[in-house]
Structures are given as structure tokens and as C-alpha cells.
Design a protein around this motif. Sequence first.
Motif, PDB file in Angstrom:
ATOM      1  N   GLY A 109      30.699  15.342  46.433  1.00 41.20           N
ATOM      2  CA  GLY A 109      31.643  16.280  45.823  1.00 41.20           C
ATOM      3  C   GLY A 109      32.993  16.050  46.477  1.00 41.20           C
ATOM      4  O   GLY A 109      33.429  14.916  46.579  1.00 41.20           O
ATOM      5  N   ASN A 110      33.602  17.125  46.964  1.00 46.46           N
ATOM      6  CA  ASN A 110      34.886  16.916  47.637  1.00 46.46           C
ATOM      7  C   ASN A 110      34.756  17.051  49.160  1.00 46.46           C
ATOM      8  O   ASN A 110      35.738  17.174  49.864  1.00 46.46           O
ATOM      9  CB  ASN A 110      35.946  17.888  47.100  1.00 46.46           C
ATOM     10  CG  ASN A 110      35.552  19.330  47.333  1.00 46.46           C
ATOM     11  OD1 ASN A 110      34.424  19.600  47.752  1.00 46.46           O
ATOM     12  ND2 ASN A 110      36.462  20.234  47.081  1.00 46.46           N
ATOM     13  N   ARG A 111      33.505  16.979  49.621  1.00 42.53           N
ATOM     14  CA  ARG A 111      33.233  17.117  51.057  1.00 42.53           C
ATOM     15  C   ARG A 111      33.149  15.726  51.698  1.00 42.53           C
ATOM     16  O   ARG A 111      32.315  14.897  51.324  1.00 42.53           O
ATOM     17  CB  ARG A 111      31.922  17.888  51.238  1.00 42.53           C
ATOM     18  CG  ARG A 111      31.448  18.015  52.673  1.00 42.53           C
ATOM     19  CD  ARG A 111      30.418  19.148  52.816  1.00 42.53           C
ATOM     20  NE  ARG A 111      30.812  20.084  53.835  1.00 42.53           N
ATOM     21  CZ  ARG A 111      31.527  21.202  53.629  1.00 42.53           C
ATOM     22  NH1 ARG A 111      31.883  21.522  52.422  1.00 42.53           N
ATOM     23  NH2 ARG A 111      31.859  21.965  54.648  1.00 42.53           N
ATOM     24  N   VAL A 112      34.007  15.513  52.672  1.00 42.36           N
ATOM     25  CA  VAL A 112      34.044  14.223  53.364  1.00 42.36           C
ATOM     26  C   VAL A 112      33.509  14.398  54.782  1.00 42.36           C
ATOM     27  O   VAL A 112      33.929  15.329  55.485  1.00 42.36           O
ATOM     28  CB  VAL A 112      35.483  13.672  53.450  1.00 42.36           C
ATOM     29  CG1 VAL A 112      35.496  12.326  54.174  1.00 42.36           C
ATOM     30  CG2 VAL A 112      36.092  13.563  52.070  1.00 42.36           C
ATOM     31  N   VAL A 113      32.578  13.546  55.184  1.00 40.37           N
ATOM     32  CA  VAL A 113      32.078  13.586  56.553  1.00 40.37           C
ATOM     33  C   VAL A 113      32.143  12.185  57.161  1.00 40.37           C
ATOM     34  O   VAL A 113      31.576  11.235  56.614  1.00 40.37           O
ATOM     35  CB  VAL A 113      30.620  14.106  56.613  1.00 40.37           C
ATOM     36  CG1 VAL A 113      30.156  14.195  58.059  1.00 40.37           C
ATOM     37  CG2 VAL A 113      30.503  15.452  55.917  1.00 40.37           C
ATOM     38  N   ILE A 114      32.833  12.097  58.258  1.00 42.38           N
ATOM     39  CA  ILE A 114      32.890  10.836  58.996  1.00 42.38           C
ATOM     40  C   ILE A 114      31.800  10.889  60.057  1.00 42.38           C
ATOM     41  O   ILE A 114      31.875  11.672  60.996  1.00 42.38           O
ATOM     42  CB  ILE A 114      34.269  10.641  59.660  1.00 42.38           C
ATOM     43  CG1 ILE A 114      35.374  10.659  58.605  1.00 42.38           C
ATOM     44  CG2 ILE A 114      34.301   9.340  60.455  1.00 42.38           C
ATOM     45  CD1 ILE A 114      36.773  10.612  59.185  1.00 42.38           C
TER      46      ILE A 114
END
Lengths: 232, 232
Positions: A206-211
Motif C-alpha cells: 500500500g503506501n507503507r514503506v519499511v526499510i
Amino acid sequence: MKSAYLAEIRHLDLFRSMRDENFEAVMRGAYVQSFPPLVDLIREGDSSDFLHVVMDGSVELFATWTGKDTTIGIVRPVSTFILAATIRSAPYLMSARTLERSRIVMLPSEDVRSIFDEDSGFARAVVRELASCYRASIKHTKTLKLRTSLERLANYVLQESAARNGVDAFLLDIEKRKLASLLGMTAENMSRAIKALAPYGVHIEGNRVVIENRPDLEAFAKPTPLIDDPAS
Amino acid sequence: MKSAYLAEIRHLDLFRSMRDENFEAVMRGAYVQSFPPLVDLIREGDSSDFLHVVMDGSVELFATWTGKDTTIGIVRPVSTFILAATIRSAPYLMSARTLERSRIVMLPSEDVRSIFDEDSGFARAVVRELASCYRASIKHTKTLKLRTSLERLANYVLQESAARNGVDAFLLDIEKRKLASLLGMTAENMSRAIKALAPYGVHIEGNRVVIENRPDLEAFAKPTPLIDDPAS
DNA sequence: CGTCGAATTGACCGCGATCAAGGAAGGTGG
DNA sequence: CCACCTTCCTTGATCGCGGTCAATTCGACG
């Protein structure tokens, strides 16, 4: 105009160092307007009647040619856009439309130009602003011409993280298809690029970014301040 | 410094409207240097010690990343480059090298900045110059993102013709491989693009360009002042 | 729910990059 | 003056990144 807006505008780099009387003069002719999403504010080729200041919401700058269009940038509060056209009394090179409900202050270009001619503090601020815009545009050119689309996306993720004090998880504040256009690719290719980035420790849902693995991501993205540092 | 140079520099848009005393002040610290071809003048990332003015010859502006490099622009007499870095006291975003034997005037950045702070005529000229550079960069971005390589080449031919008062035959003043890099393609692809342009009435042999059917070329290139007009 | 736009996925295509080889042009030295 | 060399340009063969087209799926919102 609400005095809260006046104060916010007054604190922008562009208006901070001009004389009070000139600030008041240019604000007398100004007016605020609130727009729904997806309203065209200006169209490329039009003459520059107003310098725009985004107070709330967000505005997309885009360009068109023979039916195709491409996103050049996103403007967020509080900042101005199309300063160069205003200063040169030249036609806009880009169109602008609201992305969400937005409040825009519009300053008559003629007022801005006349104040510019007599307030050297303002003139210097304009110079700094334009130099920044120019350098940002050069950086955009560099990333387009020197990197693959996957590398551009990887560096975009790192930039957004840096803009949030280096957090490892955040939300995209732009539609993926707009981001794709900004980075010079199609929406379909963006979807694939997002998948292709997973092996380097980035997950986007979705619009969730996780590095998840910053060293891997940086090793792949190879960011450099000469392209990726928004300041400087 | 030779007074002929002084007069030429004085007539540049950038220096035309500054006060005599300030012009003399900034020129006192200046010096002229002559360089052979392919000499590196500045390297991206370096701090900006001098504002450069090309008096003779030509200079390539290019950028590098992880071994690759790309041409951003060509500077010809008489004009300046890296003004934005000078004004912002920021590191250069581009490298510069001479393409041929060239004469360069170098003005200490610090002098330029201090004159800029006290000569409002100069400050305004800087603004106009930067606004032009910025707009040129936006146009470059637009042609890169909105056009195919063949369309870029076709429009380049039309632009060069227009710069020569619309003649139908002229000589390329840039190596083909540099032109390829400037237009965002490889040298090999440039060769093929040149052939592919023949059906539209353009023939290029060596560095000789002949437009044999301008209506066809324009129909294909679809130039627009919002991308292809160097002024405006 | 139903709808509409965005996002994703798959299949395919083509533009342009890459790799490799050959030719043209210009400069240099014997 | 010519053989040689360097450099740029060209040409061919192949590859792959990214675009296009089409079909679902997802998700927000009424």
C-alpha cells in the motif's frame, strides 16, 4: 487574509528579509483561495499573472506534449511555485493542479516584480530560491540520465526516509502512479520495481514503506549528496 | 587582463547593469587563463571558488555517477557557468572540461558574492540569469521525459537551424558522441537515429546537416516554444 | 453492496543499450 | 609523402529494461 497565513508567509525564506512596508504592499493585492482536488491552477503556456504560495494541501507540477504528460514535482506547504516565470514575465513551462483540497495564496506577479525591483533584501532571497530550484532541477536530470528506474526508486526511498529524520518506516505521501511519473517510469513498471527492491531490504505495501535492511539498500542505491541531498 | 575582454564581459547581460566601481572591483581579482582541449576545469563536489566566463573555445558541463557520465550542456562564448553554486556557496553539481583550446576568465566567488550583496543592479541581473538557467533545465527535463530519442534529435536539428536564422544547411558544432550524451542516448543509437531521420527530410553526413524537407521534419518533431525556444 | 479509480499481474513488444568488429578521417613521425 | 596510429563514427547482432496492452484485484467511498 487571515493573519496566521500572513505570519507563515512572512517566515518563508523568500519573504523573511524584505522590508515590512514592501511585505505589506505585496500582501495587499494577495488573496487566498481554497480549491478541491484535481483543479487546474495554471496551464503551461499561459502568462504568469500570479506567484502562488501553497498554504495547505499539495500541488502537482506537470508538463505535457502531444498528449503525453509527466510529473515534474510536487509542492507542499509552505512554499511557492513558478517563481521563475513570474520574475521573467515569461509563460509558464509547467501546469499545476491540486492533488487534494488545498489553500493557495496568489500574489499578483506585477506586484512581486515591482517589489523585487526596489527591495534588495527580497531580490537576494529570490536569487537564493531560484538557485535552489535550478540545482534541484539539475539533480533531477542527473538521476534521470545516470540511473535505472530501480536505482531512482531506491534513492527516492532513502530520501524520504532522510526527510523524516532517518526513520525506517513511513507512509508514501504521493500516489504511486504520480511517483512513477516523477521518477520517469510507468505505473506498471513501478509495481514491478517495488517487488524488485525487496531483495535489497525494502518492503512497500500500500503506501507503507519499511526499510528492513538499510545497509543493503544503500549499497544498491549508492546515494550521493550531489544528487540526493535536497539541501546543498 | 586585456581590455577587449573587459569590454566583452561588461556587455554580458549579467554584468551590464552593475555600477562601474563594482565591475572594476570584481575584475581586479579576475584572471584569464588559456587551456588546451580536454582539461578539467572543475570537478563536481568541489567547492565553488570561481565564477567562470568562457571567452573563446567551448566547455562541456557533465555529471558523473558510479563510473557513468552524461553531458548536461555545452557553454560557448561569451557566457558564464556555475553561477548557482557561486551564489549559494555550494559544491558544484557538475564537472566542466574544455572541448577545444579555450580562454576562460575566472572571477573569485567571494568577490562575486560580496558585490552581489551590495549592487542591486547586479543582483537583479543574477536573478534573470538564474531564472533562465532554471527554465532551460526544465525544458531539458521535458524533452527527456516526453520524447523519444528520435524526436529529441529532430527537435535539436530544428533548434540549431533556428539559432542560425533558419538556414537549411549548417555544420554541427559538437561531436556526435557528445550530442548523443546531451540528448540522452548512446553514440551507436545516434548513428541509427541519424539514418532514421532521413525519411523525414534530414540528411546528416559527417558534421554537415541538410534539411531537405522542413515541413516533414516539423510534422515529425512537433516542436513547441515551451520546450524548444531557447529564449522565453 | 456497487462503483470507480488505482494497483497489480501477465504476456508481449520495441526502443535503446551493449558487445563486437570494421571503416573513415585526421594527425604524427619516419 | 606515405605508413601508421588514434579517435570517432558506423554497422551488425543480441540483450534487457521498460513500455504497452489487457485482464484482474484491491481499496476507498458513497
